[in-house]
Design a protein around this motif. Structure first.
Motif, PDB file in Angstrom:
ATOM      1  N   GLU B 413      26.321 -14.216  38.354  1.00 25.25           N
ATOM      2  CA  GLU B 413      26.251 -14.843  39.668  1.00 25.25           C
ATOM      3  C   GLU B 413      26.648 -13.828  40.734  1.00 25.25           C
ATOM      4  O   GLU B 413      27.693 -13.197  40.656  1.00 25.25           O
ATOM      5  CB  GLU B 413      27.195 -16.043  39.712  1.00 25.25           C
ATOM      6  CG  GLU B 413      26.974 -16.905  40.928  1.00 25.25           C
ATOM      7  CD  GLU B 413      27.810 -18.178  40.854  1.00 25.25           C
ATOM      8  OE1 GLU B 413      27.244 -19.216  40.477  1.00 25.25           O
ATOM      9  OE2 GLU B 413      29.010 -18.123  41.149  1.00 25.25           O
ATOM     10  N   ALA B 416      28.355 -16.670  45.074  1.00 21.12           N
ATOM     11  CA  ALA B 416      28.999 -17.883  44.583  1.00 21.12           C
ATOM     12  C   ALA B 416      28.757 -19.038  45.544  1.00 21.12           C
ATOM     13  O   ALA B 416      28.692 -20.195  45.142  1.00 21.12           O
ATOM     14  CB  ALA B 416      30.499 -17.634  44.401  1.00 21.12           C
ATOM     15  N   CYS B 417      28.635 -18.728  46.839  1.00 18.19           N
ATOM     16  CA  CYS B 417      28.498 -19.793  47.833  1.00 18.19           C
ATOM     17  C   CYS B 417      27.225 -20.605  47.606  1.00 18.19           C
ATOM     18  O   CYS B 417      27.189 -21.809  47.758  1.00 18.19           O
ATOM     19  CB  CYS B 417      28.485 -19.215  49.236  1.00 18.19           C
ATOM     20  SG  CYS B 417      30.053 -18.459  49.674  1.00 18.19           S
ATOM     21  N   ALA B 418      26.144 -19.892  47.270  1.00 17.01           N
ATOM     22  CA  ALA B 418      24.882 -20.586  47.096  1.00 17.01           C
ATOM     23  C   ALA B 418      24.473 -20.670  45.627  1.00 17.01           C
ATOM     24  O   ALA B 418      23.451 -21.255  45.306  1.00 17.01           O
ATOM     25  CB  ALA B 418      23.778 -19.885  47.905  1.00 17.01           C
ATOM     26  N   GLY B 419      25.251 -20.064  44.743  1.00 22.36           N
ATOM     27  CA  GLY B 419      24.948 -20.134  43.329  1.00 22.36           C
ATOM     28  C   GLY B 419      23.693 -19.355  42.973  1.00 22.36           C
ATOM     29  O   GLY B 419      22.754 -19.896  42.387  1.00 22.36           O
ATOM     30  N   ARG B 439      19.237 -18.626  49.869  1.00 23.59           N
ATOM     31  CA  ARG B 439      20.404 -18.802  50.743  1.00 23.59           C
ATOM     32  C   ARG B 439      21.545 -17.836  50.379  1.00 23.59           C
ATOM     33  O   ARG B 439      22.661 -17.990  50.853  1.00 23.59           O
ATOM     34  CB  ARG B 439      20.978 -20.207  50.693  1.00 23.59           C
ATOM     35  CG  ARG B 439      20.071 -21.269  51.266  1.00 23.59           C
ATOM     36  CD  ARG B 439      20.914 -22.508  51.567  1.00 23.59           C
ATOM     37  NE  ARG B 439      20.066 -23.673  51.675  1.00 23.59           N
ATOM     38  CZ  ARG B 439      20.044 -24.657  50.772  1.00 23.59           C
ATOM     39  NH1 ARG B 439      20.857 -24.623  49.733  1.00 23.59           N
ATOM     40  NH2 ARG B 439      19.247 -25.673  50.924  1.00 23.59           N
ATOM     41  N   THR B 441      23.963 -14.846  50.636  1.00 24.11           N
ATOM     42  CA  THR B 441      24.611 -14.175  51.791  1.00 24.11           C
ATOM     43  C   THR B 441      24.875 -15.094  52.979  1.00 24.11           C
ATOM     44  O   THR B 441      25.505 -14.679  53.932  1.00 24.11           O
ATOM     45  CB  THR B 441      23.811 -12.958  52.357  1.00 24.11           C
ATOM     46  OG1 THR B 441      22.695 -13.443  53.123  1.00 24.11           O
ATOM     47  CG2 THR B 441      23.337 -12.031  51.260  1.00 24.11           C
ATOM     48  N   THR B 442      24.441 -16.356  52.927  1.00 29.82           N
ATOM     49  CA  THR B 442      24.596 -17.176  54.139  1.00 29.82           C
ATOM     50  C   THR B 442      25.905 -17.949  54.170  1.00 29.82           C
ATOM     51  O   THR B 442      26.223 -18.596  55.152  1.00 29.82           O
ATOM     52  CB  THR B 442      23.443 -18.200  54.273  1.00 29.82           C
ATOM     53  OG1 THR B 442      23.539 -19.108  53.167  1.00 29.82           O
ATOM     54  CG2 THR B 442      22.101 -17.518  54.271  1.00 29.82           C
ATOM     55  N   GLY B 443      26.680 -17.912  53.083  1.00 30.56           N
ATOM     56  CA  GLY B 443      27.952 -18.634  53.071  1.00 30.56           C
ATOM     57  C   GLY B 443      29.045 -17.765  53.610  1.00 30.56           C
ATOM     58  O   GLY B 443      29.155 -17.546  54.817  1.00 30.56           O
ATOM     59  N   CYS B 444      29.850 -17.204  52.707  1.00 29.26           N
ATOM     60  CA  CYS B 444      30.968 -16.376  53.139  1.00 29.26           C
ATOM     61  C   CYS B 444      30.490 -14.977  53.513  1.00 29.26           C
ATOM     62  O   CYS B 444      31.190 -14.236  54.173  1.00 29.26           O
ATOM     63  CB  CYS B 444      32.042 -16.300  52.060  1.00 29.26           C
ATOM     64  SG  CYS B 444      31.612 -15.264  50.648  1.00 29.26           S
ATOM     65  N   GLY B 445      29.293 -14.597  53.062  1.00 33.92           N
ATOM     66  CA  GLY B 445      28.760 -13.288  53.420  1.00 33.92           C
ATOM     67  C   GLY B 445      29.274 -12.153  52.561  1.00 33.92           C
ATOM     68  O   GLY B 445      28.910 -11.002  52.769  1.00 33.92           O
ATOM     69  N   GLY B 446      30.117 -12.468  51.583  1.00 36.32           N
ATOM     70  CA  GLY B 446      30.755 -11.413  50.796  1.00 36.32           C
ATOM     71  C   GLY B 446      29.807 -10.657  49.883  1.00 36.32           C
ATOM     72  O   GLY B 446      30.098  -9.553  49.450  1.00 36.32           O
ATOM     73  N   GLY B 465      32.579  -8.363  40.832  1.00 34.21           N
ATOM     74  CA  GLY B 465      33.854  -8.894  41.240  1.00 34.21           C
ATOM     75  C   GLY B 465      34.225  -8.691  42.619  1.00 34.21           C
ATOM     76  O   GLY B 465      35.267  -8.976  43.034  1.00 34.21           O
TER      77      GLY B 465
END
Lengths: 660, 465
Positions: B413, B416-419, B439, B441-446, B465
């Motif tokens: 994975e 993780a934000c968008a799975g 989607r 990179t659109t959550g936390c962007g990490g 990690g």
């Protein structure tokens, strides 16, 4: 949210919304997965205690049965025989109506909610230090303006992922991020400095940090003189926390603490944000006060792009604690033992001030008293899955089982609902309208988007139905906007005053801050306008490792799940691999387990088994278990913070062995 | 009629005394008087070398102010020197003739710096030679601070913890500093020759010369003469040759004194159950300590005893840490004498010496010199007596392995934000396509960096990690 086709709702981004600019994590994207699920409850259910069988009944039968049970309990032992347990995920309207139900229709003092287990330590500390508790006294986006952001016990990259984008923008600007966490989390991976203290020692770390700042003359004497009281005692109290002593207590090497102090000491703007890692301790409120002292000593609180804040942990963490579902509070964040507050709220409700009960038991104490000779014998639960989320959960479950009547309002048959005598199916988020107050104190409106399935009612309707059956002297409207207007009148003049906020304003302004966008620029909320610095001492966790329980246990979240998991575990698109036990290779080697082997974790209160997740990112003397499943909270400690009554979720002594 | 509060008189105003007073504050059954012979409010003595070094301001050393004591019911008397204890009348007599009555007396007199046998140190009138400085009190520290000038020469007599701290402080202040130690190596009472050698090397690297196995015998106008014939020209001599428990009062009062005032497990004098002793002046189970941690533990236990609670002092685990820029030393317990198996890693090339003494699977002593990696964890394991596996002590002494970079398998994975998995990202032609389709990179962007590299087909392995 939009409706695709006839029945399937779909989540979409709202890029104009200032808080997340449209960004969501997978829980948000998957939230519509809760609609149309087979597990959705659509009829009131009653359970036969003899056979354990459930049967569907009409709403009238169910509510009559609940009202009869309440009357029977109160007839035998007075109003306090009935208790109410709410949640930090309830809308402001529901939280308000629930508090009113308890105080007016039930006449009971016995009401509290699961937010007690979430932000209460920060709330207590905020009130003592600033005279006011608002999670963030500034918009979240201000995070990007600071020079050093210190996150104490927050893993926001997993718990509120869109907020992590602020960290990246801050660092692009040249700002620094510091993360303090016993685990090297995805948030810590984005930090310039990560300190991994022994669980339960964040307070000592703050004392040591302030020691170095004071010793180096990095504090702001003019600010301290003009805007605070108590600095001299605080300064003297940290003189005994030199770095090598802090190292012995916290496990943080002296040079790391010096690096942190140097970073803070030379930065024009420093922001400290605490979260559950720092707060969910029997010393949680003192820990927050110690970190607030750091921010105050540096002269940061009230400055733009600087200061102190608490990152709330529930959807309506802030609003949920402002409108009366807390044992000691009335709407508007008023104190229930304040005669003027009682008179005002009683006036709005149309009852005599003397008829309002006084403060009741805090959340854990309330549950601990259930079914005891002096405790409640009937309990009404809204928006909480106690069996999974309460500390020392096996004991709490036995208290729930000792009740004469347990009533649970939920959307699914949660672990707690499964123990109930009566389960009332209620509407969920997109099926109802209501306001929430987010971590910034911004009141936002969530409007009904889909028609609820037939057979379910809103919590407001449940509350009104019960109040009517109990012959309440006050009326209980069921239209959320009407309830909000009443909440506004009840909160008028209180610390959290919503009287000027309307649904139209919220719509027009994309959310409205109570108290203003930024607080404390000129004055704090104490009568003299000054912040109070409190000298606090490190006491340590209530339970320390010993020969039988040699490691620290800490608990927390994973990205794909939320709280007790009652909702997220039922969304198919969210991965649910069940709980795990995170441990360090050194510890795994000691007990002879490899990746994925099943281990047994035990504490003085219970035990669980789960696969080992061997990672070098956790302290070797600590194990971590996520709390979204039954298990973790069988282990956790019910020692309470004396000020906030927060249980010590975040640390206790445990043993971990390979499961035979 | 309520009983008169019990009068508790504490002789001494140091760190043990004020800690005891803090624990007793607020108890109406007790009337606490602290007789401090120094003129300053109680302060953190162990940070004096940090003041000298310049990392701490002196006013940040105050532990409790006079105002705090007053508002917490503690009768703090500064400059109150005790002349005598009258056990018959239960009074202490101050040098000004004042008598202070007690029901319970606590001796927290600390220790007195040892004056090494160097001729010329003390002048005929009994005062120290003007070049000579003790380093025990705030007054000593201020006098030395006032005397130091960059470029001067200084000799520190005594290569123990305090001596090394003072030597480093003077070095940091720009003095040409030398250390004279009579034993064969530095820090001889804590560590072995290997560790001492590492320290001497470090000090020399930092510009401080070290003379071990050498005693200073005479101070003349030419300098400090050593027994090996060297004469070290110097502007300043600082004495840091240890101290001895301050027991003169107790001895004169007829209390049993060996090295320190002999106390039992309740910190009560074995001679008089109304007299107690804590801190450097106390001797418990034939041991005296010069550290603050045991003194504070004793203060806490004694406070409970004085409040009538059940409490007993069982000895302390000691952790000695050097506080000096550029010198890294931690000594846990007694690594030279503790019984057990020794696990040791010495690297003279980098100048590190790391030694654990393990007994029954537990760390019972340790010396870490020149490399403090994992000192926080090792201290925890030592303090808590954690039972370790057979491989652990060795692993604790080795450098932590960095996370090995590994190529990302398709099923890993990434977002993780968008799975979203690495395979799904690799299947996209551009970052923009990836954002639209998955989607990612659109959550936390990490994950933005990893996604970009995967899409670009970067051949380098990507760390998880």
């Amino acid at each position: 949210m939009r409706l695709a086709g006839r029945r399937t709702p779909e989540v979409s981004a709202w890029e104009e919304f200032p808080v997340n600019q449209g960004a969501l994590c997978r829980k948000g994207w998957a939230a519509a997965g809760l609609y149309g699920g087979r597990e959705r409850l659509t009829s009131p259910l009653v359970r036969d205690r003899g056979t354990g069988e459930w049967s569907a009944v009409s709403w009238d039968d169910a509510l009559d049965r609940v009202a009869d049970g309440i009357r029977a309990a109160q007839a035998s032992g007075g109003p306090d025989r009935v208790a109410v347990f709410g949640g930090g995920g309830l809308t402001n309207e529901k939280a308000y109506a629930l508090g009113k139900l308890a105080r007016v229709a039930l006449g009971t003092s016995q009401i509290d909610y699961n937010g007690r287990w979430c932000m209460s330590s920060a709330a207590s500390a905020g009130i003592r230090a600033f005279g006011l508790d608002r999670g963030l006294p500034f918009p979240l986006v201000d995070v990007e303006e600071t020079d050093v952001l210190v996150l104490v016990g927050s893993n926001l990259a997993e718990t509120m992922p869109p907020a992590a984008r602020h960290l990246d923008r801050l660092r692009e600007r040249g700002g620094k991020v510091v993360v303090i966490d016993p685990r090297r989390t995805p948030t810590a991976d984005r930090a310039d400095l990560h300190l991994q203290p022994v669980p339960g020692t964040d307070l000592a770390l703050a004392l040591g940090l302030l020691h170095l700042l004071a010793a180096a003359g990095a504090v702001d004497p003019a600010y301290l003189a003009e805007r605070t009281t108590g600095w001299e005692d605080v300064r003297d109290s940290v003189a005994s926390w030199w770095p090598e002593r802090v190292e012995r207590v916290t496990g943080i090497e002296a040079h790391e603490l010096r690096a942190l102090a140097a970073m803070l000491g030379r930065s024009p703007r420093v922001m400290v944000l605490t979260a559950r890692g720092a707060e969910q301790h029997s010393t949680g409120s003192d820990t927050v006060l110690a970190w607030i002292n750091v921010a105050l000593a540096l002269g940061m609180v009230g400055r733009r792009g600087a200061g102190y804040g608490c990152l709330t942990g529930q959807g309506n963490g802030q609003g949920g604690r402002e409108h009366g579902q807390k044992a000691d509070q009335l709407p508007g964040y008023r104190r229930i033992d304040d005669p003027a507050a009682r008179a005002h709220v009683a006036g709005v409700w149309g009852v005599e001030p003397d008829s309002l009960p006084g403060p009741g038991r805090s959340a854990y104490e309330l549950l601990d008293a259930l079914g005891t000779p002096d405790g409640p014998s009937a309990l009404l639960v809204l928006g909480s899955n106690i069996v999974v989320s309460a500390p020392r959960a096996t004991h709490v479950t036995s208290r729930l089982e000792a009740l004469d009547l347990l009533v649970v309002c939920d959307i699914v048959m949660s672990e707690t609902a499964a123990l109930a005598d009566v389960v009332l199916p209620v509407t969920q988020w997109a099926e109802e309208t209501g306001t929430m107050t987010n971590l910034e104190g911004r009141v936002v409106l969530r409007q009904r988007a889909v028609t609820p399935p037939s057979g379910v009612r809103s919590d407001l309707e449940v509350i009104a139905g019960l109040a009517e059956r109990l012959g309440s002297a006050a009326s209980f409207p069921t239209d959320p906007e009407e309830v909000f207007a009443e909440l506004g009148r009840a909160s008028a003049g209180g610390p959290a005053d919503y009287s000027a906020i309307t649904y139209d304003r919220i719509r027009d302004e994309k959310g409205v801050f109570w108290g203003g966008e930024r607080l404390f620029a000129d004055a704090f909320a104490h009568p003299d306008g000054r912040a109070r610095m409190h000298a606090v001492e490190h006491r340590g966790a209530a339970e320390q490792p010993c020969a039988d329980y040699p490691v620290h246990l800490t608990t927390g979240r994973v990205l794909a799940q939320y709280q007790s998991g009652a909702q997220t575990r039922r969304v198919r698109s969210l991965p649910d691999d069940g709980p795990f036990v995170e441990l360090h290779p050194l510890l795994a080697g000691r007990i002879g387990v490899g990746q994925g082997d099943v281990v047994r974790v035990a504490t003085r209160r219970g035990e669980m088994t789960a696969p080992a997740k061997v990672v070098p990112t956790i302290r070797p003397d600590t194990v971590f278990v996520p709390f979204h499943w039954v298990g973790a909270n069988r282990l956790t400690n019910d020692a309470l913070d004396p000020a906030s009554r927060m249980p010590e979720f975040k640390v206790c002594a445990a043993s971990v062995v390979a499961h035979a | 009629m309520p009983e008169r509060p019990q009068r508790i008189v504490v002789v001494g105003g140091g760190m043990a005394a004020i800690r005891l007073a803090e624990h007793l504050a607020g108890d109406d059954r007790l009337a606490v008087t602290v007789l401090a012979d120094e003129p300053h409010a109680p302060y953190n003595r162990i940070l004096l070398s940090a003041v000298l070094e310049g990392t701490h301001s002196a006013d940040a050393l105050t532990l409790r102010s006079e105002e705090w004591c007053a508002s917490n019911g503690i009768d703090l008397r500064l400059g109150a020197r005790v002349l005598e204890i009258d056990r018959d009348t239960r009074e202490v007599v101050l040098v000004d003739g004042q008598r202070v009555a007690f029901d319970r007396l606590v001796l927290a007199c600390g220790s007195i710096p040892t004056l090494p046998p160097i001729r010329g140190l003390v002048r005929r009138d009994g005062s120290l030679h003007p070049k000579v400085h003790a380093f025990r009190s705030l007054a000593d520290c201020r006098r030395l601070e006032a005397a130091v000038r960059p470029g001067q020469r200084a000799v520190v007599v005594g290569g123990g913890l305090l001596g090394l701290q003072v030597a480093r402080a003077l070095g940091v202040r720009g003095l040409l500093t030398e250390v004279v130690e009579g034993a064969d190596h530095l820090l001889a009472s804590q560590v072995g020759p290997g560790a001492g050698g590492v320290l001497a090397r470090d000090l020399r690297r930092l510009g401080t010369e070290v003379y071990t196995g050498a005693r200073a015998v005479r101070l003349t106008d030419d300098g400090l003469q050593l027994d090996n014939g060297y004469v070290l020209p110097t502007d300043l001599v600082v004495l840091t040759a240890g101290g001895r428990p301050s027991t003169a009062l107790a001895r004169r009062a007829g209390l049993m004194v060996r090295r320190g005032v002999v106390v039992d497990h309740t910190l009560t004098s074995v001679t008089d159950d109304r007299v107690h002793a804590i801190g450097d002046c106390a001797e418990h189970r034939r041991r005296t300590t010069g550290f603050v941690a045991p003194a504070w533990e004793q203060a806490e236990v004694l406070a409970r005893v004085l409040r009538g609670e059940e409490a007993s002092y069982d000895g302390s685990r000691s952790v000695a840490r050097l506080r000096a820029t550029g010198l890294e030393v931690a000594v846990l317990g007694d690594p030279e004498r503790a019984a057990g198996e020794v696990v040791e890693v010495t690297n003279p090339l980098t100048g590190s010496h790391r030694r654990l003494v393990v007994h029954g699977g537990r760390i019972v002593a340790a010396a870490l010199v020149g490399d403090l990696s994992r000192v926080g964890l090792i201290t925890q394991l030592y303090d808590r007596g954690t039972l370790l596996g057979p491989d652990e002590p060795g692993q604790l002494l080795l450098p932590e392995a960095p996370d090995a970079p590994a190529p990302l398998p398709d099923e890993a994975e990434v977002c993780a934000c968008a799975g979203v998995t690495a395979g799904e990202v690799r299947a996209c032609g551009s970052v923009g396509e990836c954002v639209d389709r998955t989607r990612a990179t659109t959550g936390c962007g990490g994950c933005a960096d990893v996604v970009r590299r995967l899409v670009e087909g970067s051949p380098t392995p990507v760390a998880v990690g």
